[in-house]
Structures are given as structure tokens and as C-alpha cells.
Scaffold this motif. Sequence first.
Motif, short mmCIF file in Angstrom:
data_model
loop_
_atom_site.label_atom_id
_atom_site.label_comp_id
_atom_site.label_asym_id
_atom_site.label_seq_id
_atom_site.Cartn_x
_atom_site.Cartn_y
_atom_site.Cartn_z
N PRO A 49 -13.06 6.22 8.21
CA PRO A 49 -13.59 7.21 9.18
C PRO A 49 -12.63 7.48 10.33
CG PRO A 49 -15.26 5.61 8.64
CD PRO A 49 -14.02 5.14 7.98
N LEU A 50 -11.90 6.43 10.74
CA LEU A 50 -10.94 6.64 11.83
C LEU A 50 -9.79 7.53 11.37
CD1 LEU A 50 -10.38 3.17 13.48
CD2 LEU A 50 -11.34 5.17 14.55
N LEU A 51 -9.37 7.28 10.13
CA LEU A 51 -8.17 7.97 9.67
C LEU A 51 -8.40 9.43 9.38
CD1 LEU A 51 -6.62 5.46 7.14
CD2 LEU A 51 -5.49 6.41 9.09
N SER A 52 -9.64 9.74 8.94
CA SER A 52 -9.81 11.05 8.31
C SER A 52 -9.66 12.19 9.30
CB SER A 52 -11.17 11.13 7.64
OG SER A 52 -12.15 10.86 8.60
N VAL A 86 1.67 -7.07 12.57
CA VAL A 86 1.82 -6.53 13.92
C VAL A 86 1.03 -5.25 14.06
CG1 VAL A 86 3.48 -5.45 15.45
CG2 VAL A 86 4.03 -7.60 14.38
N GLY A 87 1.11 -4.42 13.03
CA GLY A 87 0.37 -3.16 13.07
C GLY A 87 -1.13 -3.40 13.15
N LEU A 88 -1.60 -4.39 12.37
CA LEU A 88 -3.03 -4.65 12.37
C LEU A 88 -3.49 -5.15 13.73
CD1 LEU A 88 -5.59 -4.70 10.76
CD2 LEU A 88 -5.04 -6.97 9.98
N LEU A 128 -1.53 6.28 17.47
CA LEU A 128 -0.88 4.96 17.52
C LEU A 128 -1.63 3.87 16.76
CD1 LEU A 128 1.54 3.48 18.60
CD2 LEU A 128 0.23 2.89 20.61
N PRO A 129 -2.94 3.65 17.00
CA PRO A 129 -3.60 2.60 16.23
C PRO A 129 -3.63 2.90 14.74
CG PRO A 129 -5.18 3.78 17.55
CD PRO A 129 -3.85 4.23 18.00
N LEU A 130 -3.70 4.20 14.40
CA LEU A 130 -3.71 4.53 12.97
C LEU A 130 -2.37 4.20 12.34
CD1 LEU A 130 -5.63 7.84 13.23
CD2 LEU A 130 -6.48 5.61 12.61
#
Lengths: 605, 268
Positions: free
Chosen positions: A266-269, A182-184, A212-214
Amino acid sequence: MDLSLVLNTFTLLTLTTLSTPIIFPLLSDSLKNTPSTITNTVKASFLISLIPMTIHIHSGSESLITLWEWKFIMTFKIPISLKLDFYSLTFLPIALFVSWSILQFATWYMASDPHATKFFTYLLLFLIAMLTLIVANNLFVLFIGWEGVGVMSFLLISWWHGRAEANTAALQAILYNRVGDVGLILCLAWLAYTTNTWEIQQLNSPHQTPTLPLLGLILAATGKSAQFGLHPWLPAAMEGPTPVSALLHSSTMVVAGIFLLIRTHPLLSSNQTAMTTCLCLGALSTLFAATCALTQNDIKKIIAFSTSSQLGLMMVTIGLNLPQLAFLHISTHAFFKAMLFLCSGSIIHNLNGEQDIRKMGGLQKMLPTTTSCLTIGNLALMGTPFLAGFYSKDQIIECLNTSYLNSWALILTLLATSFTAVYTIRMTVLVQTGFTRIPPLTPMNENNPAITSPITRLALGSIMAGLLITSYITPTKTPPMTMPLSIKITALVITILGIIIALELSKLTQTLILTKQTPLYNFSTSLGYFNLLTHRLTTKTLLTGGQNIASHLVDLSWYKLLGPEGLANLQLTTTKTITTLHSGLIKAYLSSFALSLLIILMSAH
Amino acid sequence: FTASLLLGTTLTISSNHWIVAWAGLEINTLAILPMISKSHHPRAIEAATKYFLTQATASALLLFSSMINAWQTGQWDITQLTNPTSCLILTSAIAMKLGLVPFHFWFPEVLQGTPLTTGLLLSTLMKFPPITLLYMTSPSLNPTVLTSMAILSTALGGWMGLNQTQIRKILAFSSISHLGWMTIIISYNPKLTLLNFYLYALMTTATFLTLHSTKASKLSTLMTTWTKAPTLNAALLLTLLSLAGLPPLTGFLPKWLIIQELTKQDMA
């Protein structure tokens, strides 16, 4: 010679070689598979995949192969493309090497199984799904591989489907993975909505991504990589045969979650909340798993919990913003964990199905190769200097110590490291040393090369892999070079402390004191009460809630009580009341007339 | 007897003086009494008695109200009824004569005790003079009283009619409901009252005559009429639906117009 062409060709050749055992039996009746053909196919794939890796190490070339584009919506591109960069090119040979060894071992382990070929086909399908996940360039192909490994995990865990616990365990695996999915999907939807692409190289967001997406990504990793909260499926997955445990739940599938986080790094950092979540979640997982492993008596469950603990450690590394180090730990961990599982499989089969370490002992003399490799694997797991685990694990703990982040996470991780040493030594001592506690008539031998060569190969890998990988790659972030002496040797000191404690504790069995059931012991044995609390409670609430809403609320109330029947009932009560008023007595009527007249006259004045 | 009925009705309708109107009403009452009690059944006698008592009271009240008005204003003209007390008393008298709530208790039992044709006369012809009187005096009547009586009639008629098995009682309550509809619009647009009454008279006549020809007096009897006269049964269905006020049928028309008029007067 154009090196990039060679790179692309050989990678595609690797993948195609793997698919041949799937396709050939469909083409002709005489091209049936046998376990050995599948093993040889994987061996050939491994050798082929070494070439692209060498090219990458030599020249640093990466490539992007686009095969086909799914023209579903015109403005949103979903190409089926493969990304061959450092991560995928390095992991391909490692995964294939480990799989080859496991498949070779499985030819001995599953020899007495009537459906051995089907088993091997399942393992091969799993491998193809996993490699799809690894080389995927966009999250769509990754999701295909993700679902593929989930389904194959389900089929493989319930291989012995006559056994009720195996079926329950398989269901657990699927359900917990689904919750993670679900998260993915949340993240996929957000990406499609805001950035209009699912490509990984377009994931660099210039500013901070919303949390939220992270969180969705972290949820996906929690489900797939058995972090705390969605973890019970991993120990339960030990119901499957040992090759399954070795391939899926130690080296490849469980790292899929961490791999996703590495790819989307890259999104998370840029988001501090997400990084802190990773850090704390990983620290909690690693300590929890290590605590549970302390009192387990099943050899496979001990190794499963140690996998879970190492996965927590990988999550901590991601939380420290060090994806490359996490990948290094994935690679080295694959070697020694698979080897540990294979050794345990050899021991179990030789002891005719016995998995309880309290009924093993003194196997050093009887199974020398297996037990030496078991020792090597355990030492590598603990992070003994200059074995494979050291290069990754020690570096992680150094970075953790020298960073200015969460000290709570640091304490938990250090504690978990010492626990790792404790349960590893406990397992080694109980299995290998001391007096034997096995039944007398157990014929055991290691004469079959199908057992010894995979294990020794993986042992070689456990020793050399760390050195080889760190020598040939250039780190993207400079590791911390200078630190005080006490910080530098923290991991080592903690591990030695754990060893000493374990050796002391193991002497308890010879002191003839009755062990009491303390709360701590109960906590550890019952896996932290998590299974007991959640499994019944959540399902029951959900199902009763569903029943309430569907039948009570909708069917009974809306359609009956408040709707037609309710209205009818309302009219009925009124009607009955009024009918009794009309009694038929003229005197009552006339008096009511007089009364009404009076009221009218009164009210108007 | 029918002749006396017609005489009484004509007298009331065409009168200009209160005494003449009262006389016409009395003739009507007296003429219909033997028609109600024709069969000498105890129920019929009881119905006749009840009818007589209520109608007598109503007529007395009517006379009383006209006398008060005459005392106060010095004239007996029907259209010049101005004294508020006499208006109120007149309203209640006419309500008693018609069968509006809260003066309706006699109506179901009376209708139950009469044969069907007499019942028809009771519902239609006997309502005509009081409605005429109401129409003539409508400007000076108190709207609040009328509206409250009308709303109560409509509601009560509906509710009471649900619990009945005797068809005549059901028709009585339907008549009470329709009277409610008629009364509510009388202060704003009396023409609609008359329209409603005419259409109601038409539909009720049809119903009563159908029921008379199939001799059905209970719901259970009504169930078996399809075997005796199938087309008549189907026609009865449509008539009843029209009585109910279903849109494509005629019965909907007065209801629609009344509601429209009330909305214009800011009351609906």
C-alpha cells in the motif's frame, strides 16, 4: 464451531510443533533429535497447517493474533502480533511442504556427515525464522525474522567451513544482506517517526509517501533478493550443501525481500518513482542473471542464476502494481526451483561430487526418475502451458505487454525469458542427453526412497500447484482478458524461439570448431565484471579512507601538527630566527638604535 | 656605591628640571659601572662597556630632547614637554635606558655579565627613574610609538626567552616583556604602569635573591637546587609562575587590569 478459533489454534499449533525439536532436547537428555525426527516434525506441521489454509479458502477469514506487547516506550506500541491473511496462510503450507521434501532428501544427502543433526537443527531454526517473517504483522517481528534468516544463511552456507570459498561466500552473503538491512532500518525509522506505528495494516497512507523510505524498502529487497547491485552473494552461496541451496536460496529466503514489498505494497503503490525503480531494477536483474547463466558450467550455478532471474521477474511484477501475482509466482516458483535443486543434488551425489555439466551426459538412462523430474522442473521454469510456472509467468508477461509502462523493461524481460529457455535447454541437453562424459566407474542408483519420494512429490506440486492456487483464490485486480493474439502468445513464442536457438547452439559441440573468446562470452562468463570491479575497489577505498581519517587526519594532523606540536614548532622557528639576530656586536646594536630613532622621527612627521 | 645609586635615583625622581633629572641619571650610570665590572672577568668588562655606551647615548638623547623643548617653549619643566620632536626623542631615549624593543639588544648581555645581586639592581632600581620620567611626561607622549614598542617588546621578550639556557638572560627577557606591559598602558592609565612596576620589582627581587642563594646561573644548575634547599625551590616555582602571570598568583593582577583598561579604550 467457531471457525476463526480453529484457524488461530491450528496456526499456533503449527508454529509450536516446529519449535518442539528445539525445546525438547533442552528439557531432557533422552529426548535427543535425529534427522528423521526433525523431518517428521516438519511433516506433521505441514499437515496441521493445511487446516487453516482450507478454512481461509472456504470462508475467506483472516485473523490477527496479538501475543505480547513490548512496553519499551509508552507512546509507541510494539506488539508481537501475527497476521494470518491470504499471503501468510497460503505460504505456510507451501513452505512447509517444500521444507519437508527437502529435509527428507537431506536425510540421504547428509547421511555421511558426522554433524547431521546439527545441520537439521540449523535448517529448522531457519524455517522458524522464515515463518516468523511470513506471519509477522508488524515490521519489528518481520525484522526479527529477517535477521534470523540472514544469520542462519551465513551458518548454513559455511557448513563445510574448512573450505575457504565457503567462508568467503558466507561473508559475502552476510555483507550484502547487511547493506540491504540499512534500507529496511531506514524505513522502520521513518515509519516510527511519522506514523508512530510499525503495524502493517496501518500502513495505508492517504497521500503519496515520500520516496526515501520506499527506496529504503527497495534497497532491503535488493539485498535480500539479490537484485542487480547486491547480487553476487547468490551464486557464491552455492558453496553450501544442496539442501541449503534448495531451501534458502530458491524457495524461501530469497523471496523474503519480495515478500516485504508485497506486505508494504500500500505504501509503494502511490509513489510513481518507487514503482518505476522496481520495474527497471527487476528487468535489469532478470536480464543480467539470465545472461550470466548462459555460459555457466556448474549445474548449481545455472540454477542459482535462474533463481536470480526469476526474482527479477517478481520485482517487475511488484513494479507493475500486482502484488498478488508476485505472490503467486513466489508460490509456484518454490515448487519447481526446490525440485530442480534436489535433482541436481541427487545427480551430484551420484557422480561423487561432480558439478560440471561438461562432465555429465546421458544420465537419462541411468537416473530415470531424477532426470524426468528435472525435465518437468525445467519445463515449468520456462513457462510451459498449464504447468505451474505458466499460470504465474505467462500472466506476468501478459500484464507487462498490455500495460502502458516502460517499454525498455518490457524488452529486457522478454529477452530474459528467451534466455531462460536457452540456458534451461542447454542444461537439460548437456546433463541428460548425448553421449556420457562421466568417469567409467561411478556406481549410481536411485533406489533410496529418500531421494525419489521428495522429488516426485515436488514434481506433482510443480504440475498441480499453479492450477490449484489460481482456482481457489479470487484475484484482487482483474487480469487483462482481451488482447491481440500476438500479445497473448508472446511469452510462448519467445520461449520456443529460445529453445530452437539452444538446440542449434548445442549442435556446435559436434562441429569441432574452436570456440573463440569474444567479448560477449567474456562478459557472460565473468558475471558481467561486477564481482571483479566492485569487490576489491570498494573495500580498498573504504579501508584506506578510514585509515586516512582515523590516523592521518585525527592522530597525526589534529593532535600533532595543528595542535600542541604545531604551536611549539611555530615558536621554535621564530625563536631561532630572532636569536641569530642578537649577535653581540655593539656596533650593530648602536647602528640599529640609530636606525630605529630615525624611523620613529620620520614616521611621526 | 650603593649610596651614590640611591642619591642618583632620588635626584631623578624628585626633580622638576630636566638638567637635574639628567644629572641623576648620569650619577646612576657611573655608580653602577664599577659594580658591574667588580670581578674583572672579560665578560663583565664587556658588559660594563656595553652598558656604558648605551646609557650614555640614552642620556645624550634625553638632554637633546629637553634642549629642543627648551628652545621651542622656553622652559625646562619636565611635565611641560610639548614639542612633538622632543617627545619622540625622549621616548626613544627612555626606551634605550629601559630596554624596550628595538633598543633592547644590550640588556641580555649586560645582565649576563653581572653578578646576580648587581643584576637585581640593574633590573629594578635602574628602571625606576626612567619609569618615573615616563610617568611624568605621559600625557604628551605619542601613543602609537609607545604601543608599537610595547607590543614588540612583549612578543620579542617571550620568543627570545624560549631559546635560552642562561638564567640571567631569561630574566633579562622577562624584564623586557614586563616593560612592554608597563609601557602599553601608560598613555591611558599611568597608575597601572606603576602598579605593574612595583609588583614586577617585588617578584624579580624574590627570584634574583633565590637564585643568588643557590648560586644557580644556568638551567642545568637550577635542576639540582632541590637537593640543596627544597623549600626554596618550591618557593621559586611559585614566584616564577607569578612572574609568568598565572591567575591565582599576584602576577596576574597587573595583566588583568591592563587588559581591562585597554578594552575600555577600545584597543584590545
